[in-house]
Design an enzyme around this catalytic site. Structure first.
Site, PDB file in Angstrom:
ATOM      1  N   ASP A 135       6.728   1.214   2.043  1.00 21.27           N
ATOM      2  CA  ASP A 135       6.466   0.221   0.993  1.00 21.27           C
ATOM      3  C   ASP A 135       7.345   0.490  -0.224  1.00 21.27           C
ATOM      4  OD1 ASP A 135       3.783   1.048   2.396  1.00 21.27           O
ATOM      5  OD2 ASP A 135       3.414  -0.986   1.696  1.00 21.27           O
ATOM      6  N   ASP A 165       0.854  -1.209   0.000  1.00 24.10           N
ATOM      7  CA  ASP A 165       0.000   0.000   0.000  1.00 24.10           C
ATOM      8  C   ASP A 165       0.879   1.244   0.000  1.00 24.10           C
ATOM      9  OD1 ASP A 165      -0.857   0.646   3.494  1.00 24.10           O
ATOM     10  OD2 ASP A 165       0.930  -0.320   2.647  1.00 24.10           O
ATOM     11  N   HIS A 190       9.476   0.432   8.652  1.00 22.38           N
ATOM     12  CA  HIS A 190       8.705  -0.790   8.859  1.00 22.38           C
ATOM     13  C   HIS A 190       8.831  -1.815   7.723  1.00 22.38           C
ATOM     14  CE1 HIS A 190       6.662   1.371  12.151  1.00 22.38           C
ATOM     15  NE2 HIS A 190       6.375   2.329  11.303  1.00 22.38           N
ATOM     16  N   ASP A 191       8.304  -1.492   6.542  1.00 17.71           N
ATOM     17  CA  ASP A 191       8.153  -2.503   5.488  1.00 17.71           C
ATOM     18  C   ASP A 191       9.474  -3.102   5.005  1.00 17.71           C
ATOM     19  OD1 ASP A 191       5.369  -0.640   4.065  1.00 17.71           O
ATOM     20  OD2 ASP A 191       5.445  -2.085   5.697  1.00 17.71           O
ATOM     21  N   ASN A 205      -2.498   2.892   3.326  1.00 19.19           N
ATOM     22  CA  ASN A 205      -1.947   4.211   3.665  1.00 19.19           C
ATOM     23  C   ASN A 205      -2.740   5.337   3.004  1.00 19.19           C
ATOM     24  OD1 ASN A 205       0.304   3.628   5.357  1.00 19.19           O
ATOM     25  ND2 ASN A 205       1.375   2.814   3.560  1.00 19.19           N
ATOM     26  N   PHE A 230      -1.281  -0.591  12.481  1.00 20.07           N
ATOM     27  CA  PHE A 230      -2.151  -0.096  11.405  1.00 20.07           C
ATOM     28  C   PHE A 230      -2.590  -1.193  10.433  1.00 20.07           C
ATOM     29  CE2 PHE A 230      -3.901   3.046   8.590  1.00 20.07           C
ATOM     30  CZ  PHE A 230      -3.625   2.617   7.305  1.00 20.07           C
ATOM     31  N   ASN A 231      -1.652  -1.942   9.847  1.00 20.91           N
ATOM     32  CA  ASN A 231      -2.013  -2.899   8.790  1.00 20.91           C
ATOM     33  C   ASN A 231      -3.024  -3.927   9.276  1.00 20.91           C
ATOM     34  OD1 ASN A 231      -0.371  -1.747   6.844  1.00 20.91           O
ATOM     35  ND2 ASN A 231       1.384  -3.072   7.303  1.00 20.91           N
ATOM     36  N   THR A 275       2.846  -5.889   2.798  1.00 14.80           N
ATOM     37  CA  THR A 275       3.298  -4.776   3.644  1.00 14.80           C
ATOM     38  C   THR A 275       2.200  -3.734   3.836  1.00 14.80           C
ATOM     39  OG1 THR A 275       4.215  -3.599   1.731  1.00 14.80           O
ATOM     40  CG2 THR A 275       5.716  -5.055   2.957  1.00 14.80           C
TER      41      THR A 275
END
Ligand code: RIB
Ligand code: CA
Length: 308
Positions: A15, A10, A237-238, A39, A164-165, A123
């Site tokens: 990402d 996303d 993160h991703d 996102n 979030f995800n 992700t």
């Protein structure tokens, strides 16, 4: 032998960097990029995937997936990624073709045609993956691993208890974690140790080529939100998900049974890792807990440096 990957995402600043790392790695063969709302809206995340890949000279199969969670309304994160979902660098519009099929159909067709196992990387929210596994359960036999950025053993970043995800589509996450397919989970426990500093960003910018400078500009923008949240560096993160697939030795993991809270008043979307073994379930998840930050940053620099 390269690991064959379908990359669901996303984009999203992190990402985008994870995509660039994945396509630059000699250890991964990216069969398709599939996109979900998260996102930002699907239209924006799809446009961002196209623009980043075009800017980097990458051509690949791209497909649009779900524009909202399976049973809920989409929550987006403009305060983190901006109105475009990829604010910061100037990225020209892209005419990369988007497949006519829905992302889930592309995933199913690639898996049906596969003569060797495929790894699903996700992700963003797990909507596309959850819809694939519930609609076409026969494809499970072709999937060797689902590697995700999402969840956490402790704490959240969208609610006190949820990341979030997972929070955006808890029901899809529940399908995935109950699929019987092993999961590698890059949750906040590890991603909040995968911190990229201003010095790291300048190191990438100093490579002084089009794509590394663009990556530095992504990091510049991504740092803004995290600075307002009190971080003195940026949790990337991703890319941790991709780093694990490229070199798992830089990441510390434990095997846990993980389940998803889909109806908690305060813990909706939490990934519940059974550290006590009290749920009497076999471990379904390799949970990432720590990372060698220096080696992580070196990997990003080396992979981003392969681009012009
Ligand atoms: O919680 C962080 C995750 O949510 C990352 O994947 C980020 O891109 C957003 O999707
Ligand atoms: Ca993401």
């Amino acid at each position: 032998m390269k690991r064959k990957v379908i990359f669901d995402c996303d984009p999203g600043h992190d990402d985008a960097i994870a995509l660039l790392m994945a396509f630059a790695s000699t250890r991964l063969d990216i069969l398709a990029v599939t996109v979900t709302g998260g996102n930002q809206t699907l239209a924006k995340t799809l446009n961002n995937a196209k623009r980043v890949l075009s800017f980097a000279g990458v051509e690949c199969l791209i497909a649009a997936g779900c524009d909202k969670p399976l049973f809920r309304e989409l929550e987006v994160a403009p305060e983190v990624h901006g109105d475009s979902g990829l604010d910061g660098p100037v990225l020209p519009e892209s005419n990369l073709p988007v497949d006519d099929r829905h992302a889930v159909e592309v995933m199913r067709d690639l898996l049906d045609q596969a003569t060797e196992p495929i790894t699903l990387v996700a992700t963003g929210p797990l909507t596309n993956v959850g819809l694939l596994l519930s609609t076409y359960p026969h494809v499970k036999s072709k999937i060797d691993l689902i590697a995700i950025m999402g969840g956490s053993v402790v704490g959240g970043n969208w609610t006190p208890g949820a990341e979030f995800n997972i929070m955006v589509d808890p029901e899809a996450a529940h399908i995935v974690f109950h699929s019987g397919i092993h999961i590698a989970m890059a949750g906040l426990d590890v991603t909040h140790r995968a911190m990229v500093t201003k010095q790291d960003t300048e190191r990438i910018r100093s490579l002084n080529k089009k794509v590394p400078v663009m990556v530095a500009e992504l990091l510049d923008f991504f740092a803004l939100f995290h600075h307002t949240m009190g971080f003195d560096a940026t949790p990337l993160h991703d890319p941790v998900t991709i780093a694990y697939l490229i070199d798992p030795s830089i990441i510390t993991t434990k095997e846990y049974y993980v389940d998803i809270d889909v109806d908690g008043e305060f813990t909706l979307g939490a990934t519940v890792a059974d550290q006590l073994g009290s749920m009497n379930q076999p471990a379904n998840t390799t949970v990432m807990l720590d990372i060698d930050r220096e080696k992580f940053v070196d990997m990003i620099v080396d992979l981003v440096n392969t681009y012009e």
